[in-house]
Design a protein around this motif. Structure first.
Motif, PDB file in Angstrom:
ATOM      1  N   ASP A  92       0.840  -1.192   0.000  1.00  0.00           N
ATOM      2  CA  ASP A  92       0.000   0.000   0.000  1.00  0.00           C
ATOM      3  C   ASP A  92       0.883   1.252   0.000  1.00  0.00           C
ATOM      4  N   ASP A  93       0.262   2.417  -0.032  1.00  0.00           N
ATOM      5  CA  ASP A  93       1.027   3.664  -0.108  1.00  0.00           C
ATOM      6  C   ASP A  93       1.921   3.860   1.111  1.00  0.00           C
ATOM      7  N   LYS A  94       1.442   3.430   2.274  1.00  0.00           N
ATOM      8  CA  LYS A  94       2.242   3.591   3.480  1.00  0.00           C
ATOM      9  C   LYS A  94       3.512   2.768   3.396  1.00  0.00           C
ATOM     10  N   ALA A  95       3.393   1.522   2.956  1.00  0.00           N
ATOM     11  CA  ALA A  95       4.571   0.660   2.817  1.00  0.00           C
ATOM     12  C   ALA A  95       5.524   1.202   1.759  1.00  0.00           C
ATOM     13  N   TRP A  96       4.977   1.684   0.656  1.00  0.00           N
ATOM     14  CA  TRP A  96       5.796   2.259  -0.411  1.00  0.00           C
ATOM     15  C   TRP A  96       6.579   3.469   0.101  1.00  0.00           C
ATOM     16  N   ASP A  97       5.863   4.390   0.753  1.00  0.00           N
ATOM     17  CA  ASP A  97       6.501   5.626   1.215  1.00  0.00           C
ATOM     18  C   ASP A  97       7.555   5.337   2.280  1.00  0.00           C
ATOM     19  N   PHE A  98       7.242   4.447   3.223  1.00  0.00           N
ATOM     20  CA  PHE A  98       8.205   4.139   4.280  1.00  0.00           C
ATOM     21  C   PHE A  98       9.448   3.476   3.700  1.00  0.00           C
ATOM     22  N   SER A  99       9.256   2.537   2.786  1.00  0.00           N
ATOM     23  CA  SER A  99      10.394   1.830   2.192  1.00  0.00           C
ATOM     24  C   SER A  99      11.315   2.794   1.461  1.00  0.00           C
ATOM     25  N   PHE A 100      10.736   3.704   0.683  1.00  0.00           N
ATOM     26  CA  PHE A 100      11.577   4.657  -0.033  1.00  0.00           C
ATOM     27  C   PHE A 100      12.220   5.659   0.915  1.00  0.00           C
ATOM     28  N   ASP A 101      11.518   6.006   1.977  1.00  0.00           N
ATOM     29  CA  ASP A 101      12.066   6.970   2.931  1.00  0.00           C
ATOM     30  C   ASP A 101      13.313   6.416   3.607  1.00  0.00           C
ATOM     31  N   ILE A 102      13.239   5.189   4.098  1.00  0.00           N
ATOM     32  CA  ILE A 102      14.374   4.647   4.840  1.00  0.00           C
ATOM     33  C   ILE A 102      15.450   4.074   3.927  1.00  0.00           C
ATOM     34  N   ASN A 103      15.074   3.506   2.791  1.00  0.00           N
ATOM     35  CA  ASN A 103      16.062   2.853   1.928  1.00  0.00           C
ATOM     36  C   ASN A 103      16.742   3.795   0.951  1.00  0.00           C
ATOM     37  N   VAL A 104      16.060   4.868   0.563  1.00  0.00           N
ATOM     38  CA  VAL A 104      16.608   5.765  -0.456  1.00  0.00           C
ATOM     39  C   VAL A 104      16.755   7.193   0.066  1.00  0.00           C
ATOM     40  N   LYS A 105      15.663   7.758   0.576  1.00  0.00           N
ATOM     41  CA  LYS A 105      15.728   9.163   0.982  1.00  0.00           C
ATOM     42  C   LYS A 105      16.671   9.369   2.153  1.00  0.00           C
ATOM     43  N   SER A 106      16.850   8.345   2.998  1.00  0.00           N
ATOM     44  CA  SER A 106      17.818   8.478   4.090  1.00  0.00           C
ATOM     45  C   SER A 106      19.219   8.720   3.526  1.00  0.00           C
ATOM     46  N   MET A 107      19.544   8.060   2.412  1.00  0.00           N
ATOM     47  CA  MET A 107      20.852   8.269   1.787  1.00  0.00           C
ATOM     48  C   MET A 107      20.937   9.665   1.191  1.00  0.00           C
ATOM     49  N   HIS A 108      19.839  10.121   0.586  1.00  0.00           N
ATOM     50  CA  HIS A 108      19.780  11.501   0.097  1.00  0.00           C
ATOM     51  C   HIS A 108      20.072  12.473   1.232  1.00  0.00           C
ATOM     52  N   ARG A 109      19.463  12.228   2.399  1.00  0.00           N
ATOM     53  CA  ARG A 109      19.653  13.130   3.537  1.00  0.00           C
ATOM     54  C   ARG A 109      21.111  13.152   3.984  1.00  0.00           C
ATOM     55  N   THR A 110      21.690  11.969   4.182  1.00  0.00           N
ATOM     56  CA  THR A 110      23.049  11.931   4.721  1.00  0.00           C
ATOM     57  C   THR A 110      24.053  12.476   3.708  1.00  0.00           C
ATOM     58  N   ILE A 111      23.897  12.120   2.450  1.00  0.00           N
ATOM     59  CA  ILE A 111      24.829  12.622   1.435  1.00  0.00           C
ATOM     60  C   ILE A 111      24.748  14.143   1.342  1.00  0.00           C
ATOM     61  N   LYS A 112      23.541  14.656   1.330  1.00  0.00           N
ATOM     62  CA  LYS A 112      23.373  16.115   1.242  1.00  0.00           C
ATOM     63  C   LYS A 112      23.988  16.818   2.441  1.00  0.00           C
ATOM     64  N   ALA A 113      23.916  16.178   3.616  1.00  0.00           N
ATOM     65  CA  ALA A 113      24.445  16.793   4.831  1.00  0.00           C
ATOM     66  C   ALA A 113      25.967  16.706   4.924  1.00  0.00           C
ATOM     67  N   PHE A 114      26.537  15.595   4.496  1.00  0.00           N
ATOM     68  CA  PHE A 114      27.971  15.380   4.695  1.00  0.00           C
ATOM     69  C   PHE A 114      28.830  15.708   3.479  1.00  0.00           C
ATOM     70  N   LEU A 115      28.240  15.772   2.296  1.00  0.00           N
ATOM     71  CA  LEU A 115      29.014  16.038   1.089  1.00  0.00           C
ATOM     72  C   LEU A 115      29.728  17.395   1.117  1.00  0.00           C
ATOM     73  N   PRO A 116      29.108  18.473   1.593  1.00  0.00           N
ATOM     74  CA  PRO A 116      29.832  19.751   1.618  1.00  0.00           C
ATOM     75  C   PRO A 116      31.146  19.672   2.396  1.00  0.00           C
ATOM     76  N   GLY A 117      31.150  18.935   3.492  1.00  0.00           N
ATOM     77  CA  GLY A 117      32.381  18.780   4.260  1.00  0.00           C
ATOM     78  C   GLY A 117      33.437  18.009   3.493  1.00  0.00           C
ATOM     79  N   MET A 118      33.006  16.979   2.765  1.00  0.00           N
ATOM     80  CA  MET A 118      33.947  16.226   1.927  1.00  0.00           C
ATOM     81  C   MET A 118      34.553  17.127   0.863  1.00  0.00           C
ATOM     82  N   LEU A 119      33.722  17.938   0.231  1.00  0.00           N
ATOM     83  CA  LEU A 119      34.210  18.840  -0.797  1.00  0.00           C
ATOM     84  C   LEU A 119      35.200  19.848  -0.216  1.00  0.00           C
ATOM     85  N   ALA A 120      34.915  20.318   0.992  1.00  0.00           N
ATOM     86  CA  ALA A 120      35.820  21.264   1.645  1.00  0.00           C
ATOM     87  C   ALA A 120      37.168  20.624   1.949  1.00  0.00           C
ATOM     88  N   LYS A 121      37.163  19.323   2.235  1.00  0.00           N
ATOM     89  CA  LYS A 121      38.406  18.606   2.529  1.00  0.00           C
ATOM     90  C   LYS A 121      39.129  18.167   1.261  1.00  0.00           C
TER      91      LYS A 121
END
Length: 248
Positions: A92-121
């Motif tokens: 259902d939509d809830k399962a779809w949204d949760f799966s994408f949130d934790i499996n994909v969007k979580s990576m989007h969040r962490t990469i977006k947060a930590f990538l600027p520091g990597m670029l600075a280094k």
């Protein structure tokens, strides 16, 4: 060879157990300064040599706060994930949204947060945990899980392409079926809902691995160490199967 990650700072998500914990422990052994994170912070106890933090990868604010605390890092390993069982008819939509949130969007969040520091280094390594299911072949009853892990491959390649001239590498590991507390929980659930014995369900997981056994978290961690380190300096945008022949 020890000390392959000396002087590097790493953040690992879902480090409380299974693949994430094995990776965090391996990074510590190889000399990295490791921030081991998980929503279940109590299960991070005993992870010697790492700084442990509670982290909800579904929260933009929590991820951003961690990035501020750690400062610039060299290695980001995204191991958080969830396995949904079922076809499109059981998703259902809830399962779809949760799966994408934790499996994909979580990576989007962490990469977006930590990538600027990597670029600075001047560079860094991102290691994303994908899966043989969906990423390289379809298997029954993994509809949305397979879709999310295929998305992880696309995300990884896109980041690699965008920052290849900036010193940032991104690669993905596609494990087969790995021994873990998460797998044990899934086996117990499947046994209770299907009427099969726990041993029968476990054997079914083993039987689908051409190598004839389940993988070990340490076998995934070994690849994660390689991809995080300078030995893999010429490697980016790739997927690495550590799957016991699952994709054959």
């Amino acid at each position: 060879m020890a000390g392959r990650l000396n002087g590097k700072v790493a953040v690992v998500t879902a480090a409380a157990q299974g693949i994430g914990r094995a990776i965090a422990e391996a990074y510590v052994r190889e000399g990295a300064t490791v921030w081991a994170t998980d929503i279940a912070v109590d299960k991070l106890a005993g992870l010697s040599g790492a700084t442990v933090r509670k982290l909800d990868v579904l929260s933009d604010e929590a991820v951003a706060a961690l990035a501020r605390e750690t400062g610039p890092i060299d290695i980001l390993c995204n191991a958080a994930g969830f396995v949904h069982h079922g076809t499109v008819l059981e998703c259902d939509d809830k399962a779809w949204d949760f799966s994408f949130d934790i499996n994909v969007k979580s990576m989007h969040r962490t990469i977006k947060a930590f990538l600027p520091g990597m670029l600075a280094k001047g560079g860094g390594a991102i290691v994303n945990i994908a899966s043989g299911a969906g990423s390289v072949r379809g298997i029954p009853n993994r509809y949305v899980y397979g879709a999310t892990k295929a998305a992880v491959i696309g995300l990884t390649k896109a980041v690699a392409a965008d920052f290849i001239r900036k010193g940032v590498r991104a690669n993905a590991i596609c494990p087969g079926t790995i021994e873990s507390p998460s797998l044990d929980d899934r086996i117990s659930t499947l046994a209770s809902t299907s009427g099969q014995s726990v041993d029968a369900v476990r054997q079914a997981f083993i039987d689908r691995q051409p190598i004839g056994r389940l993988g070990k978290p340490e076998e995934i961690a070994a690849m994660a160490v390689y991809l995080a380190g300078d030995e893999a300096a010429y490697t980016t945008g790739q997927i690495f199967l550590v799957d016991g022949g699952f994709a054959l």
